[in-house]
Design a protein around this motif. Structure first.
Motif, PDB file in Angstrom:
ATOM      1  N   GLU A 333       0.838  -1.198   0.000  1.00 18.99           N
ATOM      2  CA  GLU A 333       0.000   0.000   0.000  1.00 18.99           C
ATOM      3  C   GLU A 333       0.869   1.242   0.000  1.00 18.99           C
ATOM      4  N   GLY A 334       0.379   2.295  -0.661  1.00 18.57           N
ATOM      5  CA  GLY A 334       1.083   3.571  -0.662  1.00 18.57           C
ATOM      6  C   GLY A 334       0.189   4.661  -1.208  1.00 18.57           C
ATOM      7  N   ILE A 335       0.798   5.733  -1.646  1.00 17.91           N
ATOM      8  CA  ILE A 335       0.060   6.857  -2.222  1.00 17.91           C
ATOM      9  C   ILE A 335       0.666   7.209  -3.576  1.00 17.91           C
ATOM     10  N   VAL A 336      -0.052   8.046  -4.304  1.00 22.90           N
ATOM     11  CA  VAL A 336       0.488   8.607  -5.545  1.00 22.90           C
ATOM     12  C   VAL A 336       1.467   9.707  -5.152  1.00 22.90           C
ATOM     13  N   SER A 337       2.729   9.515  -5.473  1.00 23.97           N
ATOM     14  CA  SER A 337       3.756  10.495  -5.099  1.00 23.97           C
ATOM     15  C   SER A 337       3.893  11.609  -6.126  1.00 23.97           C
ATOM     16  N   ALA A 338       3.664  11.305  -7.394  1.00 26.16           N
ATOM     17  CA  ALA A 338       3.760  12.310  -8.455  1.00 26.16           C
ATOM     18  C   ALA A 338       3.026  11.789  -9.674  1.00 26.16           C
ATOM     19  N   LEU A 339       2.642  12.701 -10.553  1.00 30.77           N
ATOM     20  CA  LEU A 339       1.946  12.345 -11.789  1.00 30.77           C
ATOM     21  C   LEU A 339       2.729  12.889 -12.987  1.00 30.77           C
ATOM     22  N   HIS A 340       2.543  12.250 -14.144  1.00 30.43           N
ATOM     23  CA  HIS A 340       3.180  12.681 -15.404  1.00 30.43           C
ATOM     24  C   HIS A 340       4.693  12.795 -15.218  1.00 30.43           C
ATOM     25  N   ARG A 341       5.276  11.723 -14.676  1.00 28.56           N
ATOM     26  CA  ARG A 341       6.726  11.665 -14.491  1.00 28.56           C
ATOM     27  C   ARG A 341       7.324  10.911 -15.680  1.00 28.56           C
ATOM     28  N   PRO A 342       8.020  11.582 -16.606  1.00 36.71           N
ATOM     29  CA  PRO A 342       8.606  10.875 -17.755  1.00 36.71           C
ATOM     30  C   PRO A 342       9.713   9.920 -17.293  1.00 36.71           C
ATOM     31  N   VAL A 343       9.633   8.678 -17.743  1.00 32.97           N
ATOM     32  CA  VAL A 343      10.608   7.659 -17.360  1.00 32.97           C
ATOM     33  C   VAL A 343      11.224   7.101 -18.634  1.00 32.97           C
ATOM     34  N   THR A 344      12.535   7.002 -18.631  1.00 37.50           N
ATOM     35  CA  THR A 344      13.255   6.412 -19.772  1.00 37.50           C
ATOM     36  C   THR A 344      14.127   5.269 -19.272  1.00 37.50           C
ATOM     37  N   ALA A 345      14.308   4.278 -20.129  1.00 40.97           N
ATOM     38  CA  ALA A 345      15.165   3.132 -19.806  1.00 40.97           C
ATOM     39  C   ALA A 345      15.721   2.581 -21.094  1.00 40.97           C
ATOM     40  N   ALA A 346      16.836   1.912 -20.964  1.00 38.84           N
ATOM     41  CA  ALA A 346      17.455   1.303 -22.148  1.00 38.84           C
ATOM     42  C   ALA A 346      16.612   0.147 -22.644  1.00 38.84           C
ATOM     43  N   GLY A 347      16.577  -0.051 -23.949  1.00 37.19           N
ATOM     44  CA  GLY A 347      15.811  -1.139 -24.533  1.00 37.19           C
ATOM     45  C   GLY A 347      16.461  -2.495 -24.293  1.00 37.19           C
ATOM     46  N   GLU A 348      15.668  -3.549 -24.465  1.00 37.85           N
ATOM     47  CA  GLU A 348      16.168  -4.908 -24.274  1.00 37.85           C
ATOM     48  C   GLU A 348      17.107  -5.290 -25.426  1.00 37.85           C
ATOM     49  N   ASN A 349      18.335  -5.699 -25.062  1.00 40.02           N
ATOM     50  CA  ASN A 349      19.313  -6.180 -26.044  1.00 40.02           C
ATOM     51  C   ASN A 349      19.504  -5.199 -27.195  1.00 40.02           C
ATOM     52  N   GLY A 350      19.706  -3.911 -26.859  1.00 37.68           N
ATOM     53  CA  GLY A 350      19.975  -2.915 -27.886  1.00 37.68           C
ATOM     54  C   GLY A 350      18.743  -2.433 -28.610  1.00 37.68           C
ATOM     55  N   GLY A 351      17.566  -2.754 -28.129  1.00 38.59           N
ATOM     56  CA  GLY A 351      16.341  -2.294 -28.762  1.00 38.59           C
ATOM     57  C   GLY A 351      16.106  -0.815 -28.519  1.00 38.59           C
ATOM     58  N   PRO A 352      14.995  -0.280 -29.055  1.00 37.70           N
ATOM     59  CA  PRO A 352      14.712   1.144 -28.905  1.00 37.70           C
ATOM     60  C   PRO A 352      14.547   1.527 -27.433  1.00 37.70           C
ATOM     61  N   GLN A 353      14.864   2.773 -27.159  1.00 43.15           N
ATOM     62  CA  GLN A 353      14.768   3.271 -25.785  1.00 43.15           C
ATOM     63  C   GLN A 353      13.308   3.257 -25.322  1.00 43.15           C
ATOM     64  N   VAL A 354      13.103   2.863 -24.077  1.00 43.22           N
ATOM     65  CA  VAL A 354      11.760   2.823 -23.487  1.00 43.22           C
ATOM     66  C   VAL A 354      11.457   4.179 -22.861  1.00 43.22           C
ATOM     67  N   THR A 355      10.325   4.751 -23.229  1.00 45.32           N
ATOM     68  CA  THR A 355       9.898   6.040 -22.668  1.00 45.32           C
ATOM     69  C   THR A 355       8.387   5.994 -22.457  1.00 45.32           C
ATOM     70  N   TYR A 356       7.961   6.338 -21.254  1.00 41.60           N
ATOM     71  CA  TYR A 356       6.520   6.372 -20.984  1.00 41.60           C
ATOM     72  C   TYR A 356       6.214   7.411 -19.910  1.00 41.60           C
ATOM     73  N   ASP A 357       4.938   7.806 -19.886  1.00 38.64           N
ATOM     74  CA  ASP A 357       4.441   8.768 -18.907  1.00 38.64           C
ATOM     75  C   ASP A 357       4.019   7.979 -17.664  1.00 38.64           C
ATOM     76  N   ALA A 358       4.706   8.182 -16.539  1.00 35.55           N
ATOM     77  CA  ALA A 358       4.546   7.299 -15.386  1.00 35.55           C
ATOM     78  C   ALA A 358       3.815   7.973 -14.237  1.00 35.55           C
ATOM     79  N   ILE A 359       3.201   7.091 -13.426  1.00 28.08           N
ATOM     80  CA  ILE A 359       2.649   7.471 -12.127  1.00 28.08           C
ATOM     81  C   ILE A 359       3.679   7.053 -11.081  1.00 28.08           C
ATOM     82  N   GLN A 360       4.160   8.001 -10.312  1.00 27.82           N
ATOM     83  CA  GLN A 360       5.140   7.680  -9.271  1.00 27.82           C
ATOM     84  C   GLN A 360       4.408   7.349  -7.979  1.00 27.82           C
TER      85      GLN A 360
END
Length: 509
Positions: A333-360
């Motif tokens: 259990e927790g709370i919503v800490s932030a909204l519309h937090r852009p998150v990026t991560a490296a792709g799997e095995n050299g794939g395209p970069q992962v980017t999404y609009d996240a709920i923190q």
């Protein structure tokens, strides 16, 4: 005794004249008018009424300048008016034979005129109480007390010898003592927990679990959250997923199923909360947003409905459900800490970069929670748990979930088409910041793209897309993907110290 007199020798008003009649009021004493005051405030000479005769008459007036009301209706005049030929008023004093007002009889007629309670003109005095009858003496009305019953008569209804009472009391005491000793011995032998050397911990009645409590939400939601196992010759692991459709479709993260795709020997297995297991097939993947849909053959699955993630506010309570560290059916259990937090991560095995609009959220999320559900206080799906930010490898209260509204949009496209396309401006950017502004600086504008068609140039700094502020490169990506392919949106940018707004028609990536 002489009659009380006023200052002018006239009898007081209301005094009985001996014949039970009330005398008329004494004449009024009208003081003389001061000539000086009369000359200042008196009516001018020759003016008989309240108004001067030289005032022009008004319509409906009596000639003295006074406006009169309309005449009364004839029906009222006939019923309540003065009879014809008379000048009498409605209220007039009665006259005797000599034309003098008659003295009306007093209201205490027939009573002594000197009674202070009846004479309104009498002086106020303190007298004896009005009740003059003497109360009856207490000794005469109180009856004599009768003989009292003794204790034997009260208990047995007849007299008993004292010795008999003593024997009866001794017998009762002996029986009670014997019964208490026997009961104590039986309790001592039958239940060793009642030993005086043992202290029992106090317990409370069972806790109530009202609707909307964490336990109530977990009971309703956990059957729709599954564990996803992948096992092959070179890979093995556990993730989480959410059943979103009665046809057996399960929404999860792309990085959960990617190892099974890369290793052809790997097999995906979905494990439900009741222990049932089913082999899963991949329906579609979207590596750019880290989402994937798989399908299993299952009868009557529990489906988790989507909520509106746009209604979330910072501070709202949320639950993270999944299989962290291979521990299935785990609820945090927790709370919503932030909204519309852009998150990026490296792709799997050299794939395209992962980017999404996240709920923190600060709900504990650990490896294995990926692909699990983030639900609100109603039990609706508002996010797909995806990643954490940590320096220790464990949860530190910084977890991120893909927005539920965007996850639903992508999953519907994957189920329908097996793939998903995103809106794109066809430019390469990097994060840029200055003392007064920050944004996404354009590094390259390929020809034939949406940005080139709108006139965007290299080194332009994009600060806003539509209604969303852009502070870095990741935020530009999620801001553009929030719109549809073919939609025209205003883009605010800074160029050589000037602020420009261009209209960009978005294209597919």
């Amino acid at each position: 005794m002489s009659e009380p007199q006023q200052g002018n020798g006239t009898p007081r008003s209301g005094v009985d004249d001996g014949e039970h009649r009330r005398l008329a009021p004494r004449p009024l004493d009208r003081p003389g008018v001061d000539p000086g005051q009369a000359s200042v405030f008196g009516r001018p000479d020759g003016v008989p009424g309240a108004f001067s005769s030289d005032r022009p008459p008004l319509n409906g007036s009596n000639g003295n300048g006074v406006r009169l009301g309309p005449p009364p209706p004839e029906a009222l005049s006939t019923a309540f008016g003065r009879p014809q030929g008379t000048s009498e008023l409605l209220q007039r004093p009665p006259l005797d034979l000599h034309g003098e007002p008659e003295a009306e009889p007093v209201f205490w007629e027939g009573k002594p005129a000197g009674d202070a309670w009846r004479d309104p003109g009498a002086s106020a005095v303190i007298g004896p109480p009005a009740v003059t009858e003497e109360p009856a003496k207490a000794d005469e009305s109180r009856p004599e007390p009768g003989p009292q019953l003794s204790v034997p008569e009260l208990l047995f209804g007849r007299r008993v010898k004292p010795m008999g009472l003593i024997l009866l009391m001794v017998a009762a005491l002996a029986v009670g003592t014997a019964g208490g000793v026997v009961g104590w011995l039986l309790g001592k032998v039958g239940n060793p927990l009642t030993d005086g050397g043992v202290t029992l911990a106090e317990v409370q009645p069972g806790k109530e679990r009202p609707v909307g409590s964490v336990s109530d939400i977990a009971k309703r939601v956990t059957p729709s959250v599954v564990s996803i196992e992948f096992k092959g010759a070179n890979v093995a692991g556990v993730g989480s997923g959410v059943v979103i459709d009665g046809g057996g479709y399960v929404l999860t993260n792309d990085h959960v199923v990617a190892p099974a795709v890369q290793d052809t020997s790997a097999k995906l297995t979905v494990v439900f909360t009741d222990g049932k297991r089913a082999v899963a097939q991949i329906v579609g993947r979207d590596s750019k947003t880290d989402l994937a849909v798989i399908k299993v053959q299952v009868d009557n699955p529990t489906v988790l409905r989507f909520g509106n993630s746009d209604d979330l506010a910072v501070g709202d309570a949320v639950l993270a459900i999944g299989s962290p560290l291979s521990l299935s059916n785990t609820v945090t259990e927790g709370i919503v800490s932030a909204l519309h937090r852009p998150v990026t991560a490296a792709g799997e095995n050299g794939g395209p970069q992962v980017t999404y609009d996240a709920i923190q959220t600060d709900a504990a999320i650990n490896p294995g929670n990926s692909g699990g559900a983030l639900v609100d206080s109603t039990g609706a799906l508002v996010g797909i748990n995806s990643s954490i930010r940590t320096e220790t490898g464990g949860s530190v209260g910084l977890g991120f979930a893909i927005s539920g509204n965007y996850a639903r949009k992508v999953s519907e496209a994957l189920i329908r088409d097996g793939e998903v396309k995103h809106a794109d401006m066809n430019i390469n950017v990097r994060s840029a910041s200055a003392e007064t502004a920050e944004g996404a600086q354009v590094q390259n504008v390929p020809e034939g793209g949406a940005a080139a068609a709108a006139g965007i140039q290299e080194r332009d700094v994009i600060t806003r897309v539509g209604n969303r502020v852009v502070r870095n490169a990741a935020e530009l990506t999620v801001a553009v993907r929030d719109h549809e392919i073919g939609e025209t949106v205003p883009v605010v940018l800074a160029r050589e110290g000037r602020e420009l707004t261009v209209q960009v028609t978005l294209r597919s990536d």
